[in-house]
Design a protein around this motif. Structure first.
Motif, PDB file in Angstrom:
ATOM      1  N   GLU A 248      -3.410   8.009  -0.070  1.00  0.00           N
ATOM      2  CA  GLU A 248      -2.187   7.455  -0.636  1.00  0.00           C
ATOM      3  C   GLU A 248      -0.986   8.359  -0.371  1.00  0.00           C
ATOM      4  O   GLU A 248       0.135   7.887  -0.168  1.00  0.00           O
ATOM      5  N   GLU A 301       3.699  -2.058   6.117  1.00  0.00           N
ATOM      6  CA  GLU A 301       3.012  -2.940   5.161  1.00  0.00           C
ATOM      7  C   GLU A 301       1.642  -2.388   4.799  1.00  0.00           C
ATOM      8  O   GLU A 301       1.257  -2.363   3.622  1.00  0.00           O
ATOM      9  N   ARG A 304       2.133   0.792   2.578  1.00  0.00           N
ATOM     10  CA  ARG A 304       2.574   0.446   1.224  1.00  0.00           C
ATOM     11  C   ARG A 304       1.418  -0.129   0.416  1.00  0.00           C
ATOM     12  O   ARG A 304       1.271   0.147  -0.782  1.00  0.00           O
ATOM     13  N   ARG A 305       0.598  -0.926   1.080  1.00  0.00           N
ATOM     14  CA  ARG A 305      -0.553  -1.523   0.394  1.00  0.00           C
ATOM     15  C   ARG A 305      -1.536  -0.442  -0.043  1.00  0.00           C
ATOM     16  O   ARG A 305      -2.098  -0.512  -1.137  1.00  0.00           O
ATOM     17  N   VAL A 307      -0.829   2.641  -0.842  1.00  0.00           N
ATOM     18  CA  VAL A 307      -0.248   3.309  -2.003  1.00  0.00           C
ATOM     19  C   VAL A 307      -0.381   2.441  -3.243  1.00  0.00           C
ATOM     20  O   VAL A 307      -0.770   2.914  -4.323  1.00  0.00           O
ATOM     21  N   LEU A 308      -0.089   1.152  -3.109  1.00  0.00           N
ATOM     22  CA  LEU A 308      -0.150   0.239  -4.234  1.00  0.00           C
ATOM     23  C   LEU A 308      -1.566   0.140  -4.785  1.00  0.00           C
ATOM     24  O   LEU A 308      -1.766   0.109  -6.014  1.00  0.00           O
ATOM     25  N   GLU A 309      -2.550   0.099  -3.924  1.00  0.00           N
ATOM     26  CA  GLU A 309      -3.934   0.002  -4.376  1.00  0.00           C
ATOM     27  C   GLU A 309      -4.326   1.215  -5.205  1.00  0.00           C
ATOM     28  O   GLU A 309      -5.082   1.103  -6.182  1.00  0.00           O
ATOM     29  N   VAL A 311      -2.172   3.120  -6.987  1.00  0.00           N
ATOM     30  CA  VAL A 311      -1.412   3.074  -8.242  1.00  0.00           C
ATOM     31  C   VAL A 311      -2.017   2.049  -9.190  1.00  0.00           C
ATOM     32  O   VAL A 311      -2.031   2.231 -10.417  1.00  0.00           O
ATOM     33  N   ALA A 312      -2.557   0.959  -8.647  1.00  0.00           N
ATOM     34  CA  ALA A 312      -3.064  -0.144  -9.468  1.00  0.00           C
ATOM     35  C   ALA A 312      -4.457   0.116 -10.039  1.00  0.00           C
ATOM     36  O   ALA A 312      -4.966  -0.677 -10.826  1.00  0.00           O
TER      37      ALA A 312
END
Length: 313
Positions: A248, A301, A304-305, A307-309, A311-312
């Protein structure tokens, strides 16, 4: 704890910059794009003499076994001077994929490597000048035969599809190899962005309109200040990722460096005006390199995905 580059690392960057400033990397880029790698390979050998090609290679195979941050330092300077060749594949990715004597000629700079890493690296870079061609197939490595060259945003990045061939054994550490490829690409983006900023500041102090240098106008100052901010915010993410090597963090660095470099490119065009569009101007080489590297080793894209995964979770 002090998170800053050591005196040795800053000195290494200075040495690389001092060397490259005496070499015509722009001419080497144009020759490389025209199918003549000889000038670029001469620069390659000069950089190998300074240890760039040996950074990530273990000492057992003639390498320096340097820290990841050292590799990032070198790649940032390579990006600043827009040096042609498969640097990411050779100095960052291949050493993590291989674990045997094939690393020795990579360390000395005698051999170049080109890597296919599906699905995010579907085309081989400069495979026609690479003696080591590696296609990552899960946990295995295969050789590949390059196909016809494709058109590229950056003519000096010669891309081609590859037909997988013989099995070359297990990949030493495919996961780490991918993260290093992303990180090395991010570092080159940051270096290119820094060159674009410096060139824009210099030109703004020379170009005159309405009786004064354009750099004295508030609107130009604001544009350049935004680039400075973006680059300065991206840099700690890049070197932080070099310390943690967490996916990440690596992805966040790639996105930040890509966005900062794109902003530097857009601002550079605005400051330089029409001259920035000409093929003869060195600005055009960096604009093409930035556009190509932004999507290399994973699109924005994808990162970012990732990183988002995280964080989530």
């Amino acid at each position: 704890m002090r998170f800053a580059l050591s005196a040795e690392q800053t000195g290494f960057a200075t040495s690389l910059g001092d060397l490259l400033s005496t070499l015509d990397t722009d001419a080497a880029n144009r020759a490389w794009a025209a199918g003549d790698p000889a000038p670029g390979l001469k620069i390659w050998r000069r950089l190998a003499d300074l240890g760039v090609t040996a950074l990530a290679v273990p000492e057992a195979f003639g390498g320096l076994a340097a820290e990841v941050a050292d590799l990032v330092v070198a790649c940032e300077v390579l990006g600043e001077y827009c040096v042609p060749g498969p640097w990411t594949d050779t100095v960052a990715v291949a050493p993590a994929l291989l674990g045997d004597e094939r690393l020795t000629p990579l360390a000395t700079g005698e051999t170049l490597a080109s890597v296919l890493f599906a699905p995010h690296v579907p085309y081989a870079l400069d495979a026609e000048v690479a003696e080591i061609r590696l296609a990552v197939d899960g946990a295995r490595l295969r050789s590949f035969t390059p196909g016809a060259a494709l058109s590229s945003l950056d003519g000096s990045r010669r891309l081609s599809p590859g037909t997988p061939g013989a099995d070359l054994g297990p990949a030493h550490d495919a996961g780490r190899a991918f993260e290093l490829g992303v990180l090395a690409t991010a570092a080159q983006l940051l270096g290119a962005g820094r060159w674009l900023l410096d060139a824009s500041v210099t030109y703004a102090g020379q170009r005159r309109q309405y009786g004064r240098e354009i750099g004295r106008y508030q609107a130009i100052k604001h544009l350049l200040a935004d680039v400075v901010t973006a680059l300065e915010l991206a840099r700690p993410l890049l070197y932080g990722a070099a310390v943690t090597m967490a996916p990440e963090d690596v992805s966040a660095a790639k996105v930040a460096c890509g966005e900062a470099a794109l902003l530097a490119a857009r601002t550079g065009l605005q400051v330089h005006g029409a001259i920035g569009y000409t093929a003869e101007h060195p600005l055009g080489l960096r604009l093409a390199r930035v556009r190509a590297l932004v999507s290399a080793w994973g699109t924005a894209e994808l990162h970012r995905r990732r990183v988002l995964e995280t964080v989530a979770r």
